[in-house]
Motif scaffolding. Sequence first.
Motif, PDB file in Angstrom:
ATOM      1  N   TYR A 309     -11.293  21.854  34.050  1.00 27.21           N
ATOM      2  CA  TYR A 309     -11.734  21.634  32.839  1.00 27.21           C
ATOM      3  C   TYR A 309     -12.673  22.834  32.822  1.00 27.21           C
ATOM      4  O   TYR A 309     -12.716  23.406  31.740  1.00 27.21           O
ATOM      5  N   THR A 310     -13.401  23.485  33.538  1.00 27.82           N
ATOM      6  CA  THR A 310     -14.355  24.287  33.235  1.00 27.82           C
ATOM      7  C   THR A 310     -13.911  25.769  33.217  1.00 27.82           C
ATOM      8  O   THR A 310     -14.792  26.541  33.199  1.00 27.82           O
ATOM      9  N   ARG A 311     -12.652  25.905  33.725  1.00 30.86           N
ATOM     10  CA  ARG A 311     -12.074  27.301  33.561  1.00 30.86           C
ATOM     11  C   ARG A 311     -12.430  27.802  31.947  1.00 30.86           C
ATOM     12  O   ARG A 311     -12.176  27.288  31.018  1.00 30.86           O
ATOM     13  N   GLY A 312     -12.678  29.057  31.843  1.00 30.77           N
ATOM     14  CA  GLY A 312     -13.127  29.554  30.627  1.00 30.77           C
ATOM     15  C   GLY A 312     -14.676  29.503  30.232  1.00 30.77           C
ATOM     16  O   GLY A 312     -15.012  29.991  29.247  1.00 30.77           O
ATOM     17  N   LEU A 313     -15.248  28.707  30.953  1.00 29.98           N
ATOM     18  CA  LEU A 313     -16.665  28.550  30.668  1.00 29.98           C
ATOM     19  C   LEU A 313     -17.537  29.737  31.134  1.00 29.98           C
ATOM     20  O   LEU A 313     -17.092  30.220  32.279  1.00 29.98           O
ATOM     21  N   SER A 314     -18.564  30.092  30.510  1.00 30.30           N
ATOM     22  CA  SER A 314     -19.664  31.121  31.309  1.00 30.30           C
ATOM     23  C   SER A 314     -20.203  30.264  32.681  1.00 30.30           C
ATOM     24  O   SER A 314     -20.001  29.320  32.839  1.00 30.30           O
ATOM     25  N   ALA A 315     -20.248  31.336  33.598  1.00 25.24           N
ATOM     26  CA  ALA A 315     -20.902  30.719  34.823  1.00 25.24           C
ATOM     27  C   ALA A 315     -21.999  29.760  34.877  1.00 25.24           C
ATOM     28  O   ALA A 315     -22.178  28.727  35.299  1.00 25.24           O
ATOM     29  N   PRO A 316     -23.010  30.298  33.719  1.00 22.35           N
ATOM     30  CA  PRO A 316     -24.132  29.121  33.643  1.00 22.35           C
ATOM     31  C   PRO A 316     -23.918  28.030  33.144  1.00 22.35           C
ATOM     32  O   PRO A 316     -24.232  26.893  33.428  1.00 22.35           O
ATOM     33  N   ALA A 317     -22.781  28.072  32.153  1.00 25.48           N
ATOM     34  CA  ALA A 317     -22.338  26.656  31.500  1.00 25.48           C
ATOM     35  C   ALA A 317     -21.608  25.906  32.378  1.00 25.48           C
ATOM     36  O   ALA A 317     -21.750  24.713  32.509  1.00 25.48           O
ATOM     37  N   ARG A 318     -20.859  26.553  33.319  1.00 23.89           N
ATOM     38  CA  ARG A 318     -19.768  25.820  34.067  1.00 23.89           C
ATOM     39  C   ARG A 318     -20.910  25.105  35.202  1.00 23.89           C
ATOM     40  O   ARG A 318     -20.791  24.080  35.499  1.00 23.89           O
ATOM     41  N   GLU A 319     -21.915  25.744  35.749  1.00 20.95           N
ATOM     42  CA  GLU A 319     -22.856  25.210  36.632  1.00 20.95           C
ATOM     43  C   GLU A 319     -23.487  24.356  36.029  1.00 20.95           C
ATOM     44  O   GLU A 319     -23.501  23.222  36.726  1.00 20.95           O
ATOM     45  N   ALA A 320     -23.939  24.273  34.640  1.00 21.57           N
ATOM     46  CA  ALA A 320     -24.799  23.060  34.004  1.00 21.57           C
ATOM     47  C   ALA A 320     -23.734  21.801  33.924  1.00 21.57           C
ATOM     48  O   ALA A 320     -24.194  20.627  34.231  1.00 21.57           O
ATOM     49  N   PHE A 321     -22.582  22.046  33.288  1.00 19.43           N
ATOM     50  CA  PHE A 321     -21.708  21.017  33.021  1.00 19.43           C
ATOM     51  C   PHE A 321     -21.153  20.281  34.458  1.00 19.43           C
ATOM     52  O   PHE A 321     -21.365  19.108  34.664  1.00 19.43           O
ATOM     53  N   ASN A 322     -20.971  21.227  35.467  1.00 13.97           N
ATOM     54  CA  ASN A 322     -20.770  20.279  37.025  1.00 13.97           C
ATOM     55  C   ASN A 322     -21.792  19.741  37.353  1.00 13.97           C
ATOM     56  O   ASN A 322     -21.806  18.618  38.067  1.00 13.97           O
ATOM     57  N   MET A 334     -30.608  13.041  36.529  1.00 15.31           N
ATOM     58  CA  MET A 334     -29.758  13.242  35.253  1.00 15.31           C
ATOM     59  C   MET A 334     -30.877  14.015  34.217  1.00 15.31           C
ATOM     60  O   MET A 334     -30.237  14.493  33.202  1.00 15.31           O
ATOM     61  N   GLY A 335     -32.134  13.731  34.396  1.00 14.36           N
ATOM     62  CA  GLY A 335     -33.066  14.251  33.421  1.00 14.36           C
ATOM     63  C   GLY A 335     -32.848  15.793  33.466  1.00 14.36           C
ATOM     64  O   GLY A 335     -32.792  16.426  32.515  1.00 14.36           O
ATOM     65  N   GLN A 336     -32.956  16.250  34.641  1.00 14.37           N
ATOM     66  CA  GLN A 336     -32.818  17.744  35.010  1.00 14.37           C
ATOM     67  C   GLN A 336     -31.269  18.089  34.426  1.00 14.37           C
ATOM     68  O   GLN A 336     -31.166  19.250  34.010  1.00 14.37           O
ATOM     69  N   ALA A 337     -30.464  17.388  34.854  1.00 16.38           N
ATOM     70  CA  ALA A 337     -29.148  17.673  34.477  1.00 16.38           C
ATOM     71  C   ALA A 337     -28.853  18.034  33.017  1.00 16.38           C
ATOM     72  O   ALA A 337     -28.212  19.054  32.464  1.00 16.38           O
ATOM     73  N   TRP A 338     -29.506  16.839  32.364  1.00 15.86           N
ATOM     74  CA  TRP A 338     -29.354  16.764  30.780  1.00 15.86           C
ATOM     75  C   TRP A 338     -29.906  18.144  30.192  1.00 15.86           C
ATOM     76  O   TRP A 338     -29.344  18.697  29.310  1.00 15.86           O
ATOM     77  N   SER A 339     -31.207  18.490  30.642  1.00 15.91           N
ATOM     78  CA  SER A 339     -31.696  19.609  30.038  1.00 15.91           C
ATOM     79  C   SER A 339     -31.072  20.795  30.482  1.00 15.91           C
ATOM     80  O   SER A 339     -31.094  21.661  29.345  1.00 15.91           O
ATOM     81  N   ALA A 340     -30.450  20.972  31.591  1.00 21.78           N
ATOM     82  CA  ALA A 340     -29.855  22.300  31.636  1.00 21.78           C
ATOM     83  C   ALA A 340     -28.516  22.140  31.073  1.00 21.78           C
ATOM     84  O   ALA A 340     -28.194  23.251  30.418  1.00 21.78           O
ATOM     85  N   LEU A 341     -27.911  21.143  30.562  1.00 21.59           N
ATOM     86  CA  LEU A 341     -26.866  21.162  29.796  1.00 21.59           C
ATOM     87  C   LEU A 341     -26.962  21.731  28.435  1.00 21.59           C
ATOM     88  O   LEU A 341     -26.046  22.240  27.665  1.00 21.59           O
ATOM     89  N   LEU A 342     -27.991  21.108  27.862  1.00 19.10           N
ATOM     90  CA  LEU A 342     -28.420  21.201  26.465  1.00 19.10           C
ATOM     91  C   LEU A 342     -28.224  22.836  26.054  1.00 19.10           C
ATOM     92  O   LEU A 342     -28.315  23.090  24.976  1.00 19.10           O
ATOM     93  N   ARG A 343     -28.876  23.373  27.122  1.00 23.70           N
ATOM     94  CA  ARG A 343     -29.142  24.849  26.964  1.00 23.70           C
ATOM     95  C   ARG A 343     -27.717  25.535  26.311  1.00 23.70           C
ATOM     96  O   ARG A 343     -27.511  26.629  26.175  1.00 23.70           O
ATOM     97  N   HIS A 344     -26.440  24.847  26.861  1.00 29.41           N
ATOM     98  CA  HIS A 344     -25.003  25.430  26.658  1.00 29.41           C
ATOM     99  C   HIS A 344     -24.315  24.375  25.673  1.00 29.41           C
ATOM    100  O   HIS A 344     -23.225  24.678  25.623  1.00 29.41           O
ATOM    101  N   GLU A 345     -25.029  23.894  24.627  1.00 29.96           N
ATOM    102  CA  GLU A 345     -24.290  22.864  23.941  1.00 29.96           C
ATOM    103  C   GLU A 345     -23.164  23.315  23.133  1.00 29.96           C
ATOM    104  O   GLU A 345     -22.055  22.954  22.949  1.00 29.96           O
TER     105      GLU A 345
END
Length: 377
Positions: A309-322, A334-345
């Motif tokens: 699924y994460t092929r094609g994502l930038s490295a930071p977005a892939r790391e946040a999504f994973n 999940m709080g930290q993970a959600w905060s990191a994810l929103l930077r790549h929404e």
Amino acid sequence: MPANWDIFCTVVDNYGDIGVTWRLARQLVAEHGLTVRLWVDDLRSFERLCPELAIDCTQQVQQGVEVRHWSGDWQPVDAADVVIAAFACQLPAPYLEAMAERERVPLWLNLDYLSAEDWIVGCHRLPSLKYKQVQKFFFFPGFVPGTGGLLREAGLLEQRRAFQADRLARRDFLRGLGVEPTDGERLISLFAYENPAVAGWLDALAADTRPTRLLVPEGRVLADVRDWLGVAALEVGDSQVRGALAVQVLPFVPQQDYDRLLWSCDFNAIRGEDSFIRAQWAGRPLLWHIYRQEEDVHLDKLEAFLVLYTRGLSAPAREAFNGWWRAWNTAGDMGQAWSALLRHESELNEHAERWCRELGSQVDLSTALVQFQQSSI
């Protein structure tokens, strides 16, 4: 003459098996003109997905599909041309005999569980067990060419895009569920198993600068949400607000309405197999709660999907999504993970649509099954 098909389904408590087989049966009838019997051992659970079902009726037709109640009191029937044992369920012994007695041996398929693991391609369509002279074959759904593909009705993606482009259609659908989002409010659907990571995510949503409305169809995760809210009961129609988070409980809806719910939301948290596939057709970022297995073998399946699924994502977005998915499935932060994810929404939104288009370019599961049947004649 078109082949007639029998699909056997043993219902477990999470609706994924009956969800998949019910969609498949309808599509084989509607799009391929086939005669289909769907054998189900638990009509009461099936009724949640098909409210028109008469649970006290052992034989009925619903949406063009002949629905049969599969019970211990088995009555003799002729075996079909194509027999699908969904998710390795065991066929009744008298039916196996009926298969073996046919002049033309039926095509017998084990429709297996969905997986992104590499070995699926090598095992797809291979012969499995035999009963007398009747050979069974593995049939694996999947995300890549060389597998059986995914359930996808004709025109589904076009319908979804039209719905998402029509603000009035979305508003009217949500109003029908009693949902009235405010301007700028993020919409998230939550359908999951019991999960200790729920509290951390809800804490983060409540403390967020942007308001969120969490739509929770009645189900197993509701107890975790209730505990986080600190209320004695949480039922369909209830609404609670904590900080920037509004929680609203929705009824368990038929499959077509659940699709539209997924289409209406900005993020979708889903579980199991059927809702997992439907969330991908929604073209929105998704969070999968995978069914837990002994010795954590489910985490291997989770990682296999993430690689695809994460092929094609930038490295930071892939790391946040994973990180978001791993935290959800291992009781992480999940709080930290959600905060990191929103930077790549924004990137994740574009990627979800791109992934959906890629999957949509492949053959769908019902067509792959029909093609295999035709090639075996």
